[in-house]
Design a protein around this motif. Structure first.
Motif, PDB file in Angstrom:
ATOM      1  N   GLY A  33      20.230  -2.267   8.861  1.00 45.95           N
ATOM      2  CA  GLY A  33      20.205  -3.693   8.550  1.00 45.95           C
ATOM      3  C   GLY A  33      18.825  -4.135   8.143  1.00 45.95           C
ATOM      4  N   ALA A  34      18.763  -5.077   7.218  1.00 43.15           N
ATOM      5  CA  ALA A  34      17.484  -5.527   6.679  1.00 43.15           C
ATOM      6  C   ALA A  34      16.663  -6.288   7.694  1.00 43.15           C
ATOM      7  CB  ALA A  34      17.718  -6.402   5.446  1.00 43.15           C
ATOM      8  N   GLY A  35      17.280  -6.706   8.813  1.00 41.75           N
ATOM      9  CA  GLY A  35      16.557  -7.481   9.810  1.00 41.75           C
ATOM     10  C   GLY A  35      15.634  -6.621  10.654  1.00 41.75           C
ATOM     11  N   GLY A  36      15.800  -5.283  10.639  1.00 36.44           N
ATOM     12  CA  GLY A  36      14.970  -4.415  11.456  1.00 36.44           C
ATOM     13  C   GLY A  36      13.585  -4.250  10.866  1.00 36.44           C
ATOM     14  N   ALA A  37      12.618  -3.951  11.739  1.00 34.76           N
ATOM     15  CA  ALA A  37      11.246  -3.753  11.278  1.00 34.76           C
ATOM     16  C   ALA A  37      11.121  -2.394  10.604  1.00 34.76           C
ATOM     17  CB  ALA A  37      10.274  -3.867  12.442  1.00 34.76           C
ATOM     18  N   GLN A  38      10.415  -2.354   9.489  1.00 33.85           N
ATOM     19  CA  GLN A  38      10.180  -1.114   8.751  1.00 33.85           C
ATOM     20  C   GLN A  38       8.676  -0.923   8.591  1.00 33.85           C
ATOM     21  OE1 GLN A  38      12.647  -0.624   5.112  1.00 33.85           O
ATOM     22  NE2 GLN A  38      13.295  -2.717   5.516  1.00 33.85           N
ATOM     23  N   THR A  39       8.219   0.305   8.731  1.00 29.74           N
ATOM     24  CA  THR A  39       6.821   0.641   8.467  1.00 29.74           C
ATOM     25  C   THR A  39       6.774   1.484   7.206  1.00 29.74           C
ATOM     26  OG1 THR A  39       6.286   0.608  10.814  1.00 29.74           O
ATOM     27  CG2 THR A  39       4.755   1.748   9.361  1.00 29.74           C
ATOM     28  N   LEU A  40       6.011   1.044   6.230  1.00 25.72           N
ATOM     29  CA  LEU A  40       5.968   1.714   4.930  1.00 25.72           C
ATOM     30  C   LEU A  40       4.521   1.966   4.530  1.00 25.72           C
ATOM     31  CD1 LEU A  40       8.252  -0.984   4.412  1.00 25.72           C
ATOM     32  CD2 LEU A  40       9.091   1.024   3.232  1.00 25.72           C
ATOM     33  N   THR A  41       4.237   3.192   4.129  1.00 22.92           N
ATOM     34  CA  THR A  41       2.885   3.571   3.720  1.00 22.92           C
ATOM     35  C   THR A  41       2.838   3.690   2.202  1.00 22.92           C
ATOM     36  OG1 THR A  41       2.620   4.809   5.778  1.00 22.92           O
ATOM     37  CG2 THR A  41       1.022   5.233   4.028  1.00 22.92           C
ATOM     38  N   GLY A  42       1.963   2.942   1.573  1.00 21.45           N
ATOM     39  CA  GLY A  42       1.827   2.980   0.126  1.00 21.45           C
ATOM     40  C   GLY A  42       1.162   4.256  -0.345  1.00 21.45           C
ATOM     41  N   ASP A  43       1.246   4.511  -1.634  1.00 21.29           N
ATOM     42  CA  ASP A  43       0.585   5.672  -2.213  1.00 21.29           C
ATOM     43  C   ASP A  43      -0.935   5.480  -2.195  1.00 21.29           C
ATOM     44  OD1 ASP A  43       3.000   6.970  -2.856  1.00 21.29           O
ATOM     45  OD2 ASP A  43       3.194   5.744  -4.652  1.00 21.29           O
ATOM     46  N   VAL A  44      -1.659   6.564  -2.212  1.00 20.76           N
ATOM     47  CA  VAL A  44      -3.119   6.509  -2.253  1.00 20.76           C
ATOM     48  C   VAL A  44      -3.573   5.996  -3.623  1.00 20.76           C
ATOM     49  CG1 VAL A  44      -5.250   7.847  -2.151  1.00 20.76           C
ATOM     50  CG2 VAL A  44      -3.359   8.400  -0.615  1.00 20.76           C
ATOM     51  N   ALA A  45      -4.436   5.006  -3.628  1.00 20.89           N
ATOM     52  CA  ALA A  45      -5.016   4.478  -4.868  1.00 20.89           C
ATOM     53  C   ALA A  45      -6.463   4.958  -4.951  1.00 20.89           C
ATOM     54  CB  ALA A  45      -4.949   2.955  -4.897  1.00 20.89           C
ATOM     55  N   GLN A  46      -6.771   5.727  -5.977  1.00 27.86           N
ATOM     56  CA  GLN A  46      -8.133   6.236  -6.145  1.00 27.86           C
ATOM     57  C   GLN A  46      -9.014   5.161  -6.789  1.00 27.86           C
ATOM     58  OE1 GLN A  46      -9.079   9.049  -4.886  1.00 27.86           O
ATOM     59  NE2 GLN A  46      -7.037   9.872  -4.397  1.00 27.86           N
ATOM     60  N   THR A  47     -10.190   4.943  -6.206  1.00 29.37           N
ATOM     61  CA  THR A  47     -11.145   3.991  -6.771  1.00 29.37           C
ATOM     62  C   THR A  47     -12.462   4.708  -7.033  1.00 29.37           C
ATOM     63  OG1 THR A  47     -12.291   3.237  -4.750  1.00 29.37           O
ATOM     64  CG2 THR A  47     -10.119   2.284  -5.208  1.00 29.37           C
ATOM     65  N   GLN A  48     -13.390   4.014  -7.661  1.00 32.19           N
ATOM     66  CA  GLN A  48     -14.681   4.601  -8.001  1.00 32.19           C
ATOM     67  C   GLN A  48     -15.457   5.019  -6.756  1.00 32.19           C
ATOM     68  OE1 GLN A  48     -16.825   2.387 -10.977  1.00 32.19           O
ATOM     69  NE2 GLN A  48     -18.808   3.199 -10.349  1.00 32.19           N
ATOM     70  N   TYR A  49     -15.141   4.373  -5.614  1.00 35.22           N
ATOM     71  CA  TYR A  49     -15.899   4.647  -4.396  1.00 35.22           C
ATOM     72  C   TYR A  49     -15.092   5.364  -3.315  1.00 35.22           C
ATOM     73  CZ  TYR A  49     -19.268   1.577  -6.588  1.00 35.22           C
ATOM     74  OH  TYR A  49     -20.156   1.026  -7.472  1.00 35.22           O
ATOM     75  N   GLY A  50     -13.872   5.750  -3.646  1.00 32.69           N
ATOM     76  CA  GLY A  50     -13.064   6.479  -2.671  1.00 32.69           C
ATOM     77  C   GLY A  50     -11.633   5.964  -2.641  1.00 32.69           C
ATOM     78  N   PRO A  51     -10.738   6.699  -1.947  1.00 36.00           N
ATOM     79  CA  PRO A  51      -9.330   6.316  -1.913  1.00 36.00           C
ATOM     80  C   PRO A  51      -9.059   5.120  -1.005  1.00 36.00           C
ATOM     81  CG  PRO A  51      -9.691   8.220  -0.522  1.00 36.00           C
ATOM     82  CD  PRO A  51     -10.993   7.953  -1.208  1.00 36.00           C
ATOM     83  N   VAL A  52      -8.014   4.366  -1.374  1.00 34.27           N
ATOM     84  CA  VAL A  52      -7.534   3.254  -0.553  1.00 34.27           C
ATOM     85  C   VAL A  52      -6.032   3.459  -0.358  1.00 34.27           C
ATOM     86  CG1 VAL A  52      -7.274   0.759  -0.315  1.00 34.27           C
ATOM     87  CG2 VAL A  52      -9.266   1.689  -1.526  1.00 34.27           C
ATOM     88  N   GLN A  53      -5.575   3.310   0.875  1.00 37.12           N
ATOM     89  CA  GLN A  53      -4.149   3.449   1.162  1.00 37.12           C
ATOM     90  C   GLN A  53      -3.747   2.413   2.210  1.00 37.12           C
ATOM     91  OE1 GLN A  53      -2.873   7.226   2.816  1.00 37.12           O
ATOM     92  NE2 GLN A  53      -0.919   7.101   1.754  1.00 37.12           N
ATOM     93  N   VAL A  54      -2.647   1.725   1.945  1.00 36.06           N
ATOM     94  CA  VAL A  54      -2.229   0.605   2.780  1.00 36.06           C
ATOM     95  C   VAL A  54      -0.891   0.905   3.453  1.00 36.06           C
ATOM     96  CG1 VAL A  54      -1.639  -1.861   2.791  1.00 36.06           C
ATOM     97  CG2 VAL A  54      -3.439  -1.007   1.271  1.00 36.06           C
ATOM     98  N   ARG A  55      -0.773   0.515   4.710  1.00 38.94           N
ATOM     99  CA  ARG A  55       0.486   0.612   5.451  1.00 38.94           C
ATOM    100  C   ARG A  55       0.891  -0.796   5.888  1.00 38.94           C
ATOM    101  NH1 ARG A  55      -0.104   4.536  10.015  1.00 38.94           N
ATOM    102  NH2 ARG A  55       0.369   6.065   8.408  1.00 38.94           N
ATOM    103  N   VAL A  56       2.160  -1.151   5.664  1.00 36.92           N
ATOM    104  CA  VAL A  56       2.647  -2.472   6.043  1.00 36.92           C
ATOM    105  C   VAL A  56       3.848  -2.347   6.971  1.00 36.92           C
ATOM    106  CG1 VAL A  56       1.846  -3.630   3.948  1.00 36.92           C
ATOM    107  CG2 VAL A  56       4.148  -2.660   4.015  1.00 36.92           C
TER     108      VAL A  56
END
Length: 360
Positions: free
Chosen positions: A152-175
């Motif tokens: 069911g859509a009402g449950g909490a989900q944890t999702l990790t985004g793909d790694v985004a490479q930047t000029q100063y290093g990788p960034v990755q977000v989890r929501v």
């Protein structure tokens, strides 16, 4: 007083013993694990275990960068259990070939046996083991989120985004998404070292707050942290794309940046946008995003591709042809473009990762 007959005493004692045994057998100890299951209460699962929510199919974790190369794990699951683990990326070249050939099969076996990311590192393969466990945890997070979406859509989900490479290093977000809203956002990777430490510590908390407040990836960049902000938003959008693909509310998943197809829930006929994991090639990263409707690929695009010098010409020539081939084939079983071998291989790998998320 008359004395009781010995035979009578024996009969009475035997009857009392039998009654006591019957009473003892009729009682169940409170600690009997079977009693909880009989009452409909499953014993609590240990942290990090494979989700037991009936998850089926292949789940590919995010690529984990190590000192000797990328490691990426793919799991095959049946009814919530891990039936197979494999490394679709692992360090290679020189001595890395030997270490990978020795350690990866042992890590794969350990995962199936443990049914979690709680596995021991292989001696002599510290970096590979750490990267393997990180990508494995990402795959388990995706499987857990997928299982939650099925309930069911009402449950909490944890999702990790793909790694985004930047000029100063990788960034990755989890929501964390619950009830169609972002309830928590965090950067699991961010630029570090030197001045980057100060910029990261100042900007990331503000980006996290902005993501929760906006409920999307449509947030302002933090002044003085342009690259980190751009990488954060890119990885955040990837996480929200996954939420939508797994049946999450369109409020959280469909109000971010570009490339968002209108979703209508988790049904088979819904239009879903899925972003594959980044595939590293000799000339740069390749990452594919597909739109799937009615079980078919209706659109394919490369959100990352090799660039700079001759790569610009090769990318502009090969990627449109690969996009068309993906839509025509409806799968990652497409031919490489002549003269673009590395780009084609990376494209197909990222495309397969996106289709794994769709369950196809």
């Amino acid at each position: 007083m008359r004395k009781s007959h010995p035979v009578r005493r024996a009969v009475l004692a035997g009857a009392a013993t039998v009654s006591g045994i019957v009473l003892l057998l009729s009682l169940k100890p409170a600690s009997d694990p079977g009693s909880a299951q009989a009452a409909g209460q499953a014993p609590p699962a240990a942290a990090g275990q494979a989700p037991q929510g009936g998850v089926n199919g292949a789940v590919t974790g995010d690529a984990a960068q190590t000192q000797y190369g990328a490691v990426q794990v793919r799991l095959t699951m049946s009814n919530g259990k891990i039936t197979q683990a494999e490394a679709v990326q692992a360090p290679k070249g020189g001595r890395s070939d030997q270490i990978t050939a020795s350690s990866v099969p042992r890590l794969n076996q350990a995962v199936v046996a443990a049914q979690s990311a709680e596995i021991d590192a292989v001696s002599g393969a510290t970096y590979t083991s750490a990267g393997y466990k990180k990508s494995l945890q990402s795959a388990l997070d995706k499987a857990k989120a997928s299982g939650g979406a099925q309930q069911g859509a009402g449950g909490a989900q944890t999702l990790t985004g793909d790694v985004a490479q930047t000029q100063y290093g990788p960034v990755q977000v989890r929501v964390t998404v619950a009830g169609g809203k972002i309830t928590k956002a965090e950067a699991v990777q961010a630029p570090k070292g030197g001045r980057s430490d100060q910029i990261t510590s100042s900007s990331v908390p503000r980006l996290n707050q902005a993501a929760v407040a906006a409920g999307s990836a449509d947030i302002d960049a933090v002044s003085g942290a342009t690259y980190t902000s751009a990488g954060y938003k890119k990885s955040l959008q990837s996480a929200l794309d996954k939420a939508k693909a797994q049946g999450g509310s369109s409020q959280a998943a469909g109000s971010g940046g570009g490339g968002r197809a209108a979703g209508s829930g988790g049904g088979q006929a819904a239009t879903r946008t899925l972003t594959g994991s980044v595939a590293q090639t000799q000339y740069g990263p390749v990452q594919v995003r597909v739109t799937v409707a009615g079980g078919k690929i209706t659109k394919a695009e490369a959100v990352q591709a090799p660039k700079g010098g001759r790569s610009d010409q090769i990318t502009s020539s090969s990627v449109p042809r690969l996009n068309q081939a993906a839509v025509a084939a409806g799968s990652a079983d497409i031919d490489s473009v002549s003269g673009a071998t590395y780009t084609s291989a990376g494209y197909k790998k990222s495309l397969q990762s996106a289709l794994d998320q769709a369950g196809g």
